[in-house]
Design a protein around this motif. Structure first.
Motif, PDB file in Angstrom:
ATOM      1  N   LYS A  55       0.765  -1.223   0.041  1.00 19.64           N
ATOM      2  CA  LYS A  55      -0.132   0.024  -0.150  1.00 19.64           C
ATOM      3  C   LYS A  55       0.794   1.303  -0.049  1.00 19.64           C
ATOM      4  O   LYS A  55       0.602   2.277  -0.705  1.00 19.64           O
ATOM      5  N   ALA A  56       2.005   1.242   0.577  1.00 20.98           N
ATOM      6  CA  ALA A  56       2.819   2.269   0.935  1.00 20.98           C
ATOM      7  C   ALA A  56       3.500   2.711  -0.521  1.00 20.98           C
ATOM      8  O   ALA A  56       3.421   3.821  -1.024  1.00 20.98           O
ATOM      9  N   ILE A  57       3.943   1.601  -1.360  1.00 22.06           N
ATOM     10  CA  ILE A  57       4.441   1.702  -2.417  1.00 22.06           C
ATOM     11  C   ILE A  57       3.427   2.304  -3.489  1.00 22.06           C
ATOM     12  O   ILE A  57       3.500   3.261  -4.363  1.00 22.06           O
ATOM     13  N   ALA A  58       2.205   1.728  -3.554  1.00 19.40           N
ATOM     14  CA  ALA A  58       0.940   2.376  -4.319  1.00 19.40           C
ATOM     15  C   ALA A  58       0.661   3.820  -4.106  1.00 19.40           C
ATOM     16  O   ALA A  58       0.471   4.682  -4.810  1.00 19.40           O
ATOM     17  N   ASP A  59       0.619   4.143  -2.671  1.00 14.89           N
ATOM     18  CA  ASP A  59       0.119   5.558  -2.226  1.00 14.89           C
ATOM     19  C   ASP A  59       1.194   6.452  -2.819  1.00 14.89           C
ATOM     20  O   ASP A  59       0.923   7.592  -3.358  1.00 14.89           O
ATOM     21  N   LYS A  60       2.478   6.119  -2.426  1.00  9.83           N
ATOM     22  CA  LYS A  60       3.467   7.156  -3.035  1.00  9.83           C
ATOM     23  C   LYS A  60       3.571   7.140  -4.784  1.00  9.83           C
ATOM     24  O   LYS A  60       3.483   8.309  -5.089  1.00  9.83           O
ATOM     25  N   HIS A  61       3.256   6.135  -5.403  1.00 10.69           N
ATOM     26  CA  HIS A  61       2.997   6.117  -6.706  1.00 10.69           C
ATOM     27  C   HIS A  61       1.901   7.125  -7.332  1.00 10.69           C
ATOM     28  O   HIS A  61       2.003   7.808  -8.126  1.00 10.69           O
ATOM     29  N   ILE A  62       0.817   6.918  -6.457  1.00  7.16           N
ATOM     30  CA  ILE A  62      -0.286   7.808  -6.805  1.00  7.16           C
ATOM     31  C   ILE A  62      -0.074   9.105  -6.631  1.00  7.16           C
ATOM     32  O   ILE A  62      -0.573  10.015  -7.343  1.00  7.16           O
ATOM     33  N   ALA A  63       0.627   9.604  -5.367  1.00  2.53           N
ATOM     34  CA  ALA A  63       1.223  10.947  -5.237  1.00  2.53           C
ATOM     35  C   ALA A  63       2.000  11.398  -6.287  1.00  2.53           C
ATOM     36  O   ALA A  63       1.803  12.686  -6.878  1.00  2.53           O
ATOM     37  N   ASP A  64       3.018  10.702  -6.916  1.00  3.50           N
ATOM     38  CA  ASP A  64       3.852  10.942  -7.938  1.00  3.50           C
ATOM     39  C   ASP A  64       2.828  11.246  -9.315  1.00  3.50           C
ATOM     40  O   ASP A  64       3.063  12.064  -9.810  1.00  3.50           O
ATOM     41  N   LEU A  65       1.881  10.336  -9.432  1.00  6.44           N
ATOM     42  CA  LEU A  65       0.844  10.504 -10.693  1.00  6.44           C
ATOM     43  C   LEU A  65       0.259  11.840 -10.402  1.00  6.44           C
ATOM     44  O   LEU A  65       0.071  12.637 -11.344  1.00  6.44           O
ATOM     45  N   ASP A  66      -0.256  11.981  -9.308  1.00  7.39           N
ATOM     46  CA  ASP A  66      -0.941  13.241  -9.253  1.00  7.39           C
ATOM     47  C   ASP A  66      -0.219  14.563  -9.465  1.00  7.39           C
ATOM     48  O   ASP A  66      -0.749  15.592 -10.014  1.00  7.39           O
ATOM     49  N   ALA A  67       1.092  14.542  -8.956  1.00  3.01           N
ATOM     50  CA  ALA A  67       1.983  15.683  -9.025  1.00  3.01           C
ATOM     51  C   ALA A  67       2.294  15.857 -10.605  1.00  3.01           C
ATOM     52  O   ALA A  67       2.163  16.952 -11.273  1.00  3.01           O
ATOM     53  N   ARG A  68       2.381  14.972 -11.468  1.00  4.98           N
ATOM     54  CA  ARG A  68       2.747  14.794 -12.848  1.00  4.98           C
ATOM     55  C   ARG A  68       1.461  15.263 -13.598  1.00  4.98           C
ATOM     56  O   ARG A  68       1.540  16.034 -14.379  1.00  4.98           O
ATOM     57  N   ILE A  69       0.383  14.808 -13.107  1.00  4.16           N
ATOM     58  CA  ILE A  69      -0.792  15.176 -13.918  1.00  4.16           C
ATOM     59  C   ILE A  69      -1.183  16.809 -13.512  1.00  4.16           C
ATOM     60  O   ILE A  69      -1.367  17.518 -14.446  1.00  4.16           O
ATOM     61  N   ALA A  70      -0.764  17.408 -12.338  1.00  2.92           N
ATOM     62  CA  ALA A  70      -1.014  18.576 -12.112  1.00  2.92           C
ATOM     63  C   ALA A  70       0.244  19.432 -12.897  1.00  2.92           C
ATOM     64  O   ALA A  70      -0.519  20.607 -13.213  1.00  2.92           O
ATOM     65  N   GLU A  71       1.186  18.960 -13.342  1.00  4.01           N
ATOM     66  CA  GLU A  71       2.181  19.629 -13.949  1.00  4.01           C
ATOM     67  C   GLU A  71       1.864  19.664 -15.441  1.00  4.01           C
ATOM     68  O   GLU A  71       1.924  20.795 -16.335  1.00  4.01           O
ATOM     69  N   MET A  72       1.240  18.658 -16.059  1.00  4.49           N
ATOM     70  CA  MET A  72       0.788  18.669 -17.210  1.00  4.49           C
ATOM     71  C   MET A  72      -0.214  19.590 -17.752  1.00  4.49           C
ATOM     72  O   MET A  72      -0.535  20.142 -18.481  1.00  4.49           O
ATOM     73  N   GLN A  73      -1.326  19.375 -16.423  1.00  2.62           N
ATOM     74  CA  GLN A  73      -2.404  20.301 -16.607  1.00  2.62           C
ATOM     75  C   GLN A  73      -1.964  21.886 -16.492  1.00  2.62           C
ATOM     76  O   GLN A  73      -2.551  22.721 -17.513  1.00  2.62           O
ATOM     77  N   ALA A  74      -1.020  22.157 -15.877  1.00  6.12           N
ATOM     78  CA  ALA A  74      -0.521  23.563 -15.833  1.00  6.12           C
ATOM     79  C   ALA A  74       0.205  23.698 -17.035  1.00  6.12           C
ATOM     80  O   ALA A  74      -0.008  24.895 -17.935  1.00  6.12           O
ATOM     81  N   MET A  75       0.793  22.749 -17.652  1.00  2.98           N
ATOM     82  CA  MET A  75       1.564  23.059 -18.983  1.00  2.98           C
ATOM     83  C   MET A  75       0.395  23.249 -20.412  1.00  2.98           C
ATOM     84  O   MET A  75       0.377  24.239 -21.092  1.00  2.98           O
ATOM     85  N   ALA A  76      -0.615  22.369 -20.227  1.00  2.00           N
ATOM     86  CA  ALA A  76      -1.662  22.730 -21.248  1.00  2.00           C
ATOM     87  C   ALA A  76      -2.248  24.090 -21.018  1.00  2.00           C
ATOM     88  O   ALA A  76      -2.733  24.474 -22.054  1.00  2.00           O
ATOM     89  N   GLU A  77      -2.561  24.269 -19.825  1.00  2.00           N
ATOM     90  CA  GLU A  77      -3.105  25.784 -19.440  1.00  2.00           C
ATOM     91  C   GLU A  77      -2.180  26.888 -20.007  1.00  2.00           C
ATOM     92  O   GLU A  77      -2.720  27.702 -20.636  1.00  2.00           O
ATOM     93  N   THR A  78      -1.150  26.804 -20.065  1.00  2.00           N
ATOM     94  CA  THR A  78      -0.152  27.723 -20.275  1.00  2.00           C
ATOM     95  C   THR A  78      -0.313  27.677 -22.014  1.00  2.00           C
ATOM     96  O   THR A  78      -0.219  28.949 -22.632  1.00  2.00           O
ATOM     97  N   LEU A  79      -0.099  26.422 -22.575  1.00  2.00           N
ATOM     98  CA  LEU A  79      -0.181  26.359 -24.079  1.00  2.00           C
ATOM     99  C   LEU A  79      -1.634  26.866 -24.693  1.00  2.00           C
ATOM    100  O   LEU A  79      -1.638  27.340 -25.644  1.00  2.00           O
ATOM    101  N   ARG A  80      -2.501  26.545 -23.835  1.00  2.00           N
ATOM    102  CA  ARG A  80      -4.058  27.018 -24.333  1.00  2.00           C
ATOM    103  C   ARG A  80      -3.984  28.583 -24.232  1.00  2.00           C
ATOM    104  O   ARG A  80      -4.544  29.212 -25.456  1.00  2.00           O
ATOM    105  N   HIS A  81      -3.335  29.132 -23.244  1.00  2.00           N
ATOM    106  CA  HIS A  81      -3.382  30.697 -23.236  1.00  2.00           C
ATOM    107  C   HIS A  81      -2.621  31.297 -24.515  1.00  2.00           C
ATOM    108  O   HIS A  81      -2.877  32.243 -24.990  1.00  2.00           O
ATOM    109  N   LEU A  82      -1.388  30.588 -24.576  1.00  2.00           N
ATOM    110  CA  LEU A  82      -0.627  31.098 -25.817  1.00  2.00           C
ATOM    111  C   LEU A  82      -1.057  31.072 -27.022  1.00  2.00           C
ATOM    112  O   LEU A  82      -0.981  31.784 -27.811  1.00  2.00           O
ATOM    113  N   SER A  83      -1.924  29.832 -27.144  1.00  2.00           N
ATOM    114  CA  SER A  83      -2.603  29.604 -28.489  1.00  2.00           C
ATOM    115  C   SER A  83      -3.599  30.528 -28.704  1.00  2.00           C
ATOM    116  O   SER A  83      -3.753  30.929 -29.827  1.00  2.00           O
ATOM    117  N   HIS A  84      -4.241  31.055 -27.436  1.00  2.00           N
ATOM    118  CA  HIS A  84      -5.360  31.732 -27.658  1.00  2.00           C
ATOM    119  C   HIS A  84      -4.887  33.279 -27.930  1.00  2.00           C
ATOM    120  O   HIS A  84      -5.521  34.208 -28.854  1.00  2.00           O
TER     121      HIS A  84
END
Length: 143
Positions: free
Chosen positions: A81-110
């Motif tokens: 469970k500890a390995i899975a929970d750490k992996h989930i936290a890592d995935l959530d952080a990567r998702i947040a980073e990717m969402q921020a990148m997408a928002e920046t690119l969306r703004h720039l494209s606009h």
């Protein structure tokens, strides 16, 4: 079964099976007299385990640990469970980073007129590293 059959049965390519064997991730396979690898059901199950863990994005280090825990029938589930929970936290952080990148690119494209003129806020941002707050008033906004 031979490596080709093991690959088909497990969904892992023969090349990856050889790699996992080389790095010691899977238990060494038996060899025939002509030095071909032979795989049994236990090894096929391990390969399926590795394939599934990789499909969930676990690192090789995490897979090594999970495989070790899977093989240990007396393992405490809290370690898994500890390995899975750490992996989930890592995935959530990567998702947040990717969402921020997408928002920046969306703004720039606009902000980019996307016309025949050479001015482009997307390229400006890549050069300067800062997004424009608003597109210039004389440029039509893209819908």
């Amino acid at each position: 079964m031979n490596i080709g059959q093991a690959a088909r049965a497990s969904g892992v390519t023969a090349k990856m099976i050889r790699y996992y064997d080389e790095i010691g991730l899977v238990r060494p396979s038996a060899r025939t007299e002509s030095n071909y690898r032979e795989y049994d059901d236990r090894q096929i199950n391990e390969l399926k385990f590795i394939r599934r863990a990789r499909s969930l994005g676990f690192s090789m280090e995490e897979i090594t640990r999970l495989l070790s825990l899977w093989r240990d029938r007396g393992r405490p589930s809290r370690e898994v469970k500890a390995i899975a929970d750490k992996h989930i936290a890592d995935l959530d952080a990567r998702i947040a980073e990717m969402q921020a990148m997408a928002e920046t690119l969306r703004h720039l494209s606009h902000c980019c007129a996307g016309d025949d003129r050479p001015d482009c806020p997307i390229l400006a941002d890549l050069t300067e590293g800062s997004a424009p707050s608003d597109p210039p008033a004389h440029r039509p906004r893209r819908a």
